[in-house]
Scaffold this active site. Structure first.
Site, mmCIF file in Angstrom:
data_model
loop_
_atom_site.group_PDB
_atom_site.id
_atom_site.type_symbol
_atom_site.label_atom_id
_atom_site.label_comp_id
_atom_site.label_asym_id
_atom_site.label_seq_id
_atom_site.Cartn_x
_atom_site.Cartn_y
_atom_site.Cartn_z
ATOM 1 N N SER A 160 0.842 -1.200 0.000
ATOM 2 C CA SER A 160 0.000 0.000 0.000
ATOM 3 C C SER A 160 0.876 1.248 0.000
ATOM 4 O O SER A 160 1.999 1.230 0.537
ATOM 5 C CB SER A 160 -0.870 0.023 1.259
ATOM 6 O OG SER A 160 -1.491 1.284 1.409
ATOM 7 N N TYR A 175 -1.224 -0.785 10.239
ATOM 8 C CA TYR A 175 -1.443 -1.193 8.843
ATOM 9 C C TYR A 175 -0.246 -0.756 7.985
ATOM 10 O O TYR A 175 0.261 -1.532 7.167
ATOM 11 C CB TYR A 175 -2.749 -0.577 8.339
ATOM 12 C CG TYR A 175 -3.064 -0.844 6.871
ATOM 13 C CD1 TYR A 175 -3.556 -2.083 6.449
ATOM 14 C CD2 TYR A 175 -2.887 0.151 5.906
ATOM 15 C CE1 TYR A 175 -3.854 -2.323 5.113
ATOM 16 C CE2 TYR A 175 -3.187 -0.070 4.572
ATOM 17 C CZ TYR A 175 -3.675 -1.312 4.181
ATOM 18 O OH TYR A 175 -3.969 -1.541 2.858
HETATM 19 P P1 NAD Z 1 -11.648 -5.957 0.147
HETATM 20 O O1 NAD Z 1 -12.066 -5.855 1.577
HETATM 21 O O2 NAD Z 1 -12.606 -5.631 -0.933
HETATM 22 O O3 NAD Z 1 -11.064 -7.405 -0.125
HETATM 23 C C1 NAD Z 1 -10.258 -8.079 0.814
HETATM 24 C C2 NAD Z 1 -10.514 -9.550 0.654
HETATM 25 O O4 NAD Z 1 -9.620 -10.264 1.517
HETATM 26 C C3 NAD Z 1 -11.935 -9.968 1.056
HETATM 27 O O5 NAD Z 1 -12.481 -10.824 0.064
HETATM 28 C C4 NAD Z 1 -11.735 -10.705 2.379
HETATM 29 O O6 NAD Z 1 -12.701 -11.718 2.608
HETATM 30 C C5 NAD Z 1 -10.348 -11.298 2.166
HETATM 31 N N1 NAD Z 1 -9.685 -11.624 3.416
HETATM 32 C C6 NAD Z 1 -9.585 -10.840 4.523
HETATM 33 N N2 NAD Z 1 -8.920 -11.503 5.474
HETATM 34 C C7 NAD Z 1 -8.591 -12.722 4.960
HETATM 35 C C8 NAD Z 1 -7.908 -13.846 5.470
HETATM 36 N N3 NAD Z 1 -7.428 -13.875 6.731
HETATM 37 N N4 NAD Z 1 -7.762 -14.934 4.674
HETATM 38 C C9 NAD Z 1 -8.255 -14.939 3.404
HETATM 39 N N5 NAD Z 1 -8.914 -13.890 2.871
HETATM 40 C C10 NAD Z 1 -9.078 -12.797 3.645
HETATM 41 O O7 NAD Z 1 -10.335 -5.040 0.048
HETATM 42 P P2 NAD Z 1 -9.493 -4.488 -1.180
HETATM 43 O O8 NAD Z 1 -9.554 -3.030 -1.108
HETATM 44 O O9 NAD Z 1 -9.816 -5.200 -2.435
HETATM 45 O O10 NAD Z 1 -8.035 -4.895 -0.662
HETATM 46 C C11 NAD Z 1 -7.226 -5.866 -1.300
HETATM 47 C C12 NAD Z 1 -5.795 -5.625 -0.886
HETATM 48 O O11 NAD Z 1 -5.369 -4.348 -1.345
HETATM 49 C C13 NAD Z 1 -5.558 -5.629 0.611
HETATM 50 O O12 NAD Z 1 -4.331 -6.258 0.919
HETATM 51 C C14 NAD Z 1 -5.485 -4.148 0.955
HETATM 52 O O13 NAD Z 1 -4.761 -3.910 2.140
HETATM 53 C C15 NAD Z 1 -4.790 -3.635 -0.272
HETATM 54 N N6 NAD Z 1 -4.955 -2.200 -0.520
HETATM 55 C C16 NAD Z 1 -6.173 -1.663 -0.706
HETATM 56 C C17 NAD Z 1 -6.294 -0.298 -0.969
HETATM 57 C C18 NAD Z 1 -7.622 0.371 -1.198
HETATM 58 O O14 NAD Z 1 -7.656 1.611 -1.207
HETATM 59 N N7 NAD Z 1 -8.697 -0.348 -1.390
HETATM 60 C C19 NAD Z 1 -5.142 0.497 -1.008
HETATM 61 C C20 NAD Z 1 -3.896 -0.087 -0.820
HETATM 62 C C21 NAD Z 1 -3.816 -1.442 -0.578
#
Ligand code: NAD
Length: 269
Positions: A160, A175
């Site tokens: 991130s 985080y």
């Molecule tokens: P999201 O909440 O839509 O998806 C996250 C997914 O991970 C969900 O399907 C959830 O069920 C699954 N998950 C959570 N804990 C888990 C576990 N212990 N085992 C297996 N699956 C698990 O979130 P997103 O925004 O799509 O995030 C995806 C990745 O991108 C994450 O690592 C997040 O930190 C990273 N990220 C997101 C953003 C943003 O702005 N959305 C920015 C930077 C990084």
């Protein structure tokens, strides 16, 4: 195989071209890809469009199966928590039993929490570090031996912008620490396994419109954030999916240990 391709960018161009699919005959495991609007799901979809067989690993087995079925019957959904070594081991063995190989792993599963330093409880720290950082290690450990015996592979770790700029817009310091840990882990693994042709790279998304932050930002907050983004919009899950596709495919064949920013210019460094 040849097919027609149209750009899906937000500033669409009207060119079309014909080309080979980028992930033909590849098998990809994407963790955390059940969430309908998430980065993992968009990545799984993008990979499937490019010819990969995709295995979706997510907490809820039914949701993972439904997400895989949505992509087509040749894909697989498995319920497993990325922090559980035994479950992840079984998920990877089931993948190899079905497809015979794993070429790509996207360590995408992640959780966040918007709290300040003094409010972080031990349990919060454990939870956030466990899923984001330990989960990346556990899944990589389960997959790497198969990649090595198969002659190579590509691992993409979803970190991130929060790791780079000392706090993101949304997640707390724990985080940021977890996602910075992901960058260090990915680079060290890249150095260790380069000789085995396993490439390991990270993406650092900025603020991407998914369920992780949905409804948690006021429209004023959102406008203020967009003000600081040169490309003047929040990211879409497909923006990250396309970057992951690049790192997964042979287009990035001489890249390992890199961090690819997908942030609209929010952080230029
Ligand atoms: P999201 O909440 O839509 O998806 C996250 C997914 O991970 C969900 O399907 C959830 O069920 C699954 N998950 C959570 N804990 C888990 C576990 N212990 N085992 C297996 N699956 C698990 O979130 P997103 O925004 O799509 O995030 C995806 C990745 O991108 C994450 O690592 C997040 O930190 C990273 N990220 C997101 C953003 C943003 O702005 N959305 C920015 C930077 C990084």
């Amino acid at each position: 195989m040849i097919r027609e391709f149209a750009s899906t960018n937000s500033a669409p161009s009207d060119f079309k071209m014909e080309r080979d699919m980028l992930l033909e005959r590849k098998v990809a495991v994407v963790t955390g890809a059940a969430s309908a609007r998430g980065i993992g799901r968009a990545t799984a979809k993008r990979f499937a469009e490019e010819g990969a067989k995709v295995v979706i690993v997510d907490l809820d087995a039914e949701a993972a199966k439904a997400a895989a079925a949505d992509l087509g019957s040749e894909h697989l959904g498995i319920g497993a928590n990325v922090t559980d070594e035994a479950l992840i081991h079984d998920a990877i063995e089931a993948t190899v039993a079905r497809y015979g190989q794993i070429d790509i792993l996207v360590n995408n599963a992640g959780i966040t929490q918007p709290v300040k330093t003094l409010d972080i409880k031990r349990g919060d720290y454990d939870r956030i570090l466990d899923v984001n950082l330990r989960g990346t290690l556990i899944c990589s450990q389960a997959v790497i031996p198969h990649m090595v015996s198969n002659g190579g592979g590509s691992i993409i770790c979803v970190s991130s912008v929060s790791a780079q700029r000392g706090g993101g817009i949304f997640g707390g310091p724990h985080y940021s620490a977890a996602k910075a840990g992901v960058l260090g882990l990915a680079k060290a693994m890249a150095r260790e396994f380069g000789g085995k042709q396993v490439r390991i790279n990270s993406v650092t998304p900025g603020l991407i419109a998914t369920d992780i932050t949905a409804g948690k930002l006021s429209s004023d907050q959102e406008a203020a954030i967009i003000d600081g983004i040169p490309l003047a919009r929040l990211g879409a899950a497909t923006d990250v999916a396309n970057a992951a596709l690049f790192l997964a495919s042979d287009l990035s064949s001489y890249l390992t240990g890199i961090t690819l920013d997908v942030n609209g210019g929010m952080l230029i460094h």
